[in-house]
Structure formats: structure tokens, C-alpha cells
Design an enzyme around this catalytic site. Structure first.
Site, PDB file in Angstrom:
ATOM      1  N   HIS A 257      50.720  -4.874 100.294  1.00 21.83           N
ATOM      2  CA  HIS A 257      51.683  -5.949 100.019  1.00 21.83           C
ATOM      3  C   HIS A 257      52.900  -5.732 100.910  1.00 21.83           C
ATOM      4  O   HIS A 257      53.702  -4.829 100.672  1.00 21.83           O
ATOM      5  CB  HIS A 257      52.049  -5.901  98.530  1.00 21.83           C
ATOM      6  CG  HIS A 257      53.117  -6.849  98.131  1.00 21.83           C
ATOM      7  ND1 HIS A 257      53.845  -6.676  96.972  1.00 21.83           N
ATOM      8  CD2 HIS A 257      53.603  -7.980  98.710  1.00 21.83           C
ATOM      9  CE1 HIS A 257      54.725  -7.660  96.854  1.00 21.83           C
ATOM     10  NE2 HIS A 257      54.608  -8.452  97.904  1.00 21.83           N
TER      11      HIS A 257
ATOM     12  N   ASP B 128      52.858  -0.992  98.188  1.00 22.53           N
ATOM     13  CA  ASP B 128      54.070  -1.804  98.348  1.00 22.53           C
ATOM     14  C   ASP B 128      54.869  -1.322  99.549  1.00 22.53           C
ATOM     15  O   ASP B 128      55.473  -0.244  99.512  1.00 22.53           O
ATOM     16  CB  ASP B 128      54.928  -1.713  97.087  1.00 22.53           C
ATOM     17  CG  ASP B 128      54.341  -2.502  95.928  1.00 22.53           C
ATOM     18  OD1 ASP B 128      54.031  -3.686  96.116  1.00 22.53           O
ATOM     19  OD2 ASP B 128      54.184  -1.934  94.837  1.00 22.53           O
TER      20      ASP B 128
ATOM     21  N   MET C  88      58.043  -1.819 101.905  1.00 20.77           N
ATOM     22  CA  MET C  88      59.379  -2.421 101.852  1.00 20.77           C
ATOM     23  C   MET C  88      60.206  -1.953 103.051  1.00 20.77           C
ATOM     24  O   MET C  88      60.122  -0.789 103.440  1.00 20.77           O
ATOM     25  CB  MET C  88      60.086  -2.025 100.563  1.00 20.77           C
ATOM     26  CG  MET C  88      59.304  -2.328  99.304  1.00 20.77           C
ATOM     27  SD  MET C  88      60.228  -1.794  97.856  1.00 20.77           S
ATOM     28  CE  MET C  88      59.015  -2.072  96.570  1.00 20.77           C
TER      29      MET C  88
ATOM     30  N   SER D 132      50.050   0.489  91.330  1.00 15.22           N
ATOM     31  CA  SER D 132      50.980   0.510  92.455  1.00 15.22           C
ATOM     32  C   SER D 132      51.401   1.930  92.746  1.00 15.22           C
ATOM     33  O   SER D 132      52.041   2.585  91.918  1.00 15.22           O
ATOM     34  CB  SER D 132      52.207  -0.345  92.157  1.00 15.22           C
ATOM     35  OG  SER D 132      53.179  -0.144  93.166  1.00 15.22           O
TER      36      SER D 132
ATOM     37  N   MET E 146      56.342  -6.448 102.054  1.00 14.90           N
ATOM     38  CA  MET E 146      57.651  -7.030 101.746  1.00 14.90           C
ATOM     39  C   MET E 146      58.565  -6.737 102.921  1.00 14.90           C
ATOM     40  O   MET E 146      59.547  -5.988 102.825  1.00 14.90           O
ATOM     41  CB  MET E 146      58.185  -6.442 100.433  1.00 14.90           C
ATOM     42  CG  MET E 146      57.424  -6.925  99.217  1.00 14.90           C
ATOM     43  SD  MET E 146      57.868  -6.027  97.711  1.00 14.90           S
ATOM     44  CE  MET E 146      56.645  -4.711  97.783  1.00 14.90           C
TER      45      MET E 146
ATOM     46  N   MET F  61      54.718 -12.853  92.156  1.00 19.23           N
ATOM     47  CA  MET F  61      55.692 -11.831  91.768  1.00 19.23           C
ATOM     48  C   MET F  61      56.315 -12.217  90.427  1.00 19.23           C
ATOM     49  O   MET F  61      56.901 -13.295  90.292  1.00 19.23           O
ATOM     50  CB  MET F  61      56.784 -11.699  92.827  1.00 19.23           C
ATOM     51  CG  MET F  61      56.308 -11.100  94.149  1.00 19.23           C
ATOM     52  SD  MET F  61      55.582  -9.444  93.979  1.00 19.23           S
ATOM     53  CE  MET F  61      56.970  -8.520  93.301  1.00 19.23           C
TER      54      MET F  61
ATOM     55  N   ASP G   7      52.214  -9.114  89.971  1.00 23.72           N
ATOM     56  CA  ASP G   7      52.883  -7.835  90.206  1.00 23.72           C
ATOM     57  C   ASP G   7      54.290  -7.906  89.638  1.00 23.72           C
ATOM     58  O   ASP G   7      55.084  -8.767  90.020  1.00 23.72           O
ATOM     59  CB  ASP G   7      52.931  -7.567  91.713  1.00 23.72           C
ATOM     60  CG  ASP G   7      53.551  -6.217  92.060  1.00 23.72           C
ATOM     61  OD1 ASP G   7      53.905  -5.462  91.139  1.00 23.72           O
ATOM     62  OD2 ASP G   7      53.677  -5.926  93.269  1.00 23.72           O
TER      63      ASP G   7
ATOM     64  N   HIS H 179      47.205  -0.402  95.127  1.00 26.09           N
ATOM     65  CA  HIS H 179      48.213  -1.369  95.582  1.00 26.09           C
ATOM     66  C   HIS H 179      49.323  -0.632  96.320  1.00 26.09           C
ATOM     67  O   HIS H 179      49.912   0.318  95.796  1.00 26.09           O
ATOM     68  CB  HIS H 179      48.789  -2.133  94.385  1.00 26.09           C
ATOM     69  CG  HIS H 179      49.683  -3.269  94.774  1.00 26.09           C
ATOM     70  ND1 HIS H 179      49.197  -4.489  95.190  1.00 26.09           N
ATOM     71  CD2 HIS H 179      51.036  -3.364  94.824  1.00 26.09           C
ATOM     72  CE1 HIS H 179      50.208  -5.297  95.472  1.00 26.09           C
ATOM     73  NE2 HIS H 179      51.340  -4.627  95.255  1.00 26.09           N
TER      74      HIS H 179
END
Length: 228
Positions: free
Chosen positions: A68, A37, A39, A10, A70, A139, A175, A35
Site C-alpha cells: 500500500h 504500509d 509512507m 499490517s 502512501m 481507508m 484498512d 500488508h
């Protein structure tokens, strides 16, 4: 058939002052996927980066970009993340009212589609979209911050997801709090893709990243009866 074992560092745990260099370092150190992330400070209590940063990272590696999201809503941004260079786009089951539509949109953009499940969300949430899925992300911490401890009940959810996948070509990704110490248990439960942030980037050098990735891979491969 077992899905390939995948280690996906990540980038959230990397040094943001040198993102391109960090992406190149984990690529050379043996990462299978990168990966990413994303957000928004709304769906999760943190803000990370958006499609322009992914676009800037894209030239630094040919590895799979595993994005990913979020964020909520996600649908207005899917095209931007696809154009930025994402290969897999994962949305949260909890992030919007029309999960099936979101997955259709990702597929229509020519990308692989994933669904992520928060710790309190049951595996049954994917039951009616299973045929649109390339990936399920379990998760094992509450999303928003790195460095959290693995939630042990995620192992049962991984088993449930594996049963729902029923031999389909779906990657089961985990994750949150993944380390070389728990990777064997996670893989034994049915996961094949392991996201690790702090456990990969600790040490701060490419040599450390290589050793960290290798340790996680060895533990996971051992649980599958394979050589790392």
C-alpha cells in the site's frame, strides 16, 4: 461469486527489530496476505520503509505481499516495489494527477493493481478506472498512523464500492481500526479483505497472533454465513 475472505496483518504494527521473524510468525499464525504500509512523510505525516525493506522481508514468506503506497509521486517507484517482491501494488487516488496511467504501469510490471480511497474521497473516484482494478482499498482512518479508531462512515463507502464493482473480480479491502468486534459489519457491507495491525499484533507472540487472526476471521466468516 464471493471473493475469498482475506486477513492481511499490517506489518506496520509489528516489532521492526525482528521483521523477518514477525513475517514468519504471522504466516504460520494464519495470515492470508502480508500488508505493507509504505509512507513517505509527504503524502502522509509519517515515514515507514521502502522497497529494500520489502525485498529483505520477501524470503520469509510465500504469502501475497500486499503493498500500500502512501507516497506521492508514486510512478517513479512502482518498478522498485515490483522488483522487491510486491504482488499487489495499491496507489492512492489522491496521490497524483494520472491515476489511469499509474494503474497501467502496475499492470505492465505484471502485478495486481489497486486504488486506495482516503476517508474524504468518494467511491466515485474509481468509476473511470474500474476495469483496471484488482483491488479497492477503503481507508477507514486517515492514513499515516496505526492504532486509530474506525470511521463508521466507511461502511457506506464500502457498499458504494461494492455496487461499482458490480460482480467484477475485485477485492474490496478495508484498512484502519479493524478489529474482531467490527469485522462482521465491515464484511456485511461488502469487504472481503481485512487489514489489521494493532488487532493482530497485540500480545506479541505467535500464539497471540494466531488467536487474534482467528477471531477476526470468525467474525468475518460469520457475516458471510461461512464457517471460519
Amino acid at each position: 461469486m464471493l471473493r475469498p475472505l482475506v486477513i492481511a496483518p499490517s506489518i506496520l504494527a509489528s516489532d521492526f527489530a525482528k521483521l523477518g521473524e514477525e513475517v514468519r510468525a504471522i504466516d504460520r499464525a494464519g495470515a492470508d496476505w502480508v500488508h505493507l504500509d509504505v509512507m513517505d512523510g509527504h503524502f502522509v505525516p509519517n515515514i515507514s520503509f521502502g522497497p529494500d525493506v520489502i525485498k529483505a522481508m520477501r524470503p520469509h514468506s510465500q504469502k501475497v505481499f500486499d503493498t500500500h503506497l502512501m507516497i506521492a509521486p508514486c510512478d517513479p517507484y512502482l518498478e522498485a516495489f515490483a522488483k522487491a517482491g510486491s504482488d499487489i501494488i495499491t496507489v492512492h487516488a489522491e496521490a497524483g494527477p494520472h491515476l489511469h496511467r499509474s494503474l497501467q504501469a502496475i499492470r505492465a510490471l505484471g502485478k495486481k493493481a489497486g486504488v486506495s480511497l482516503n476517508p474524504a474521497t468518494p467511491a466515485s473516484a474509481i468509476e473511470h478506472v474500474i476495469d483496471l482494478l484488482d483491488l479497492v482499498l477503503v481507508m477507514s482512518v486517515n492514513p499515516g498512523f496505526g492504532g486509530q479508531k474506525f470511521i463508521a462512515s466507511a461502511l457506506d463507502k464500502i457498499r458504494n464500492v461494492r455496487a461499482l464493482a458490480a460482480g467484477r473480480p475485485i477485492d474490496i479491502e478495508v484498512d484502519g481500526g479493524v478489529t474482531a468486534e467490527n469485522a462482521a459489519d465491515i464484511v456485511a457491507a461488502g469487504a472481503n479483505a481485512l487489514v489489521a495491525g494493532s488487532a493482530v499484533f497485540k500480545g506479541g507472540t505467535e500464539a497471540a497472533y494466531q488467536a487474534n487472526i482467528s477471531a477476526i476471521r470468525q467474525a468475518g466468516a460469520g457475516a458471510r454465513g461461512e464457517a471460519a
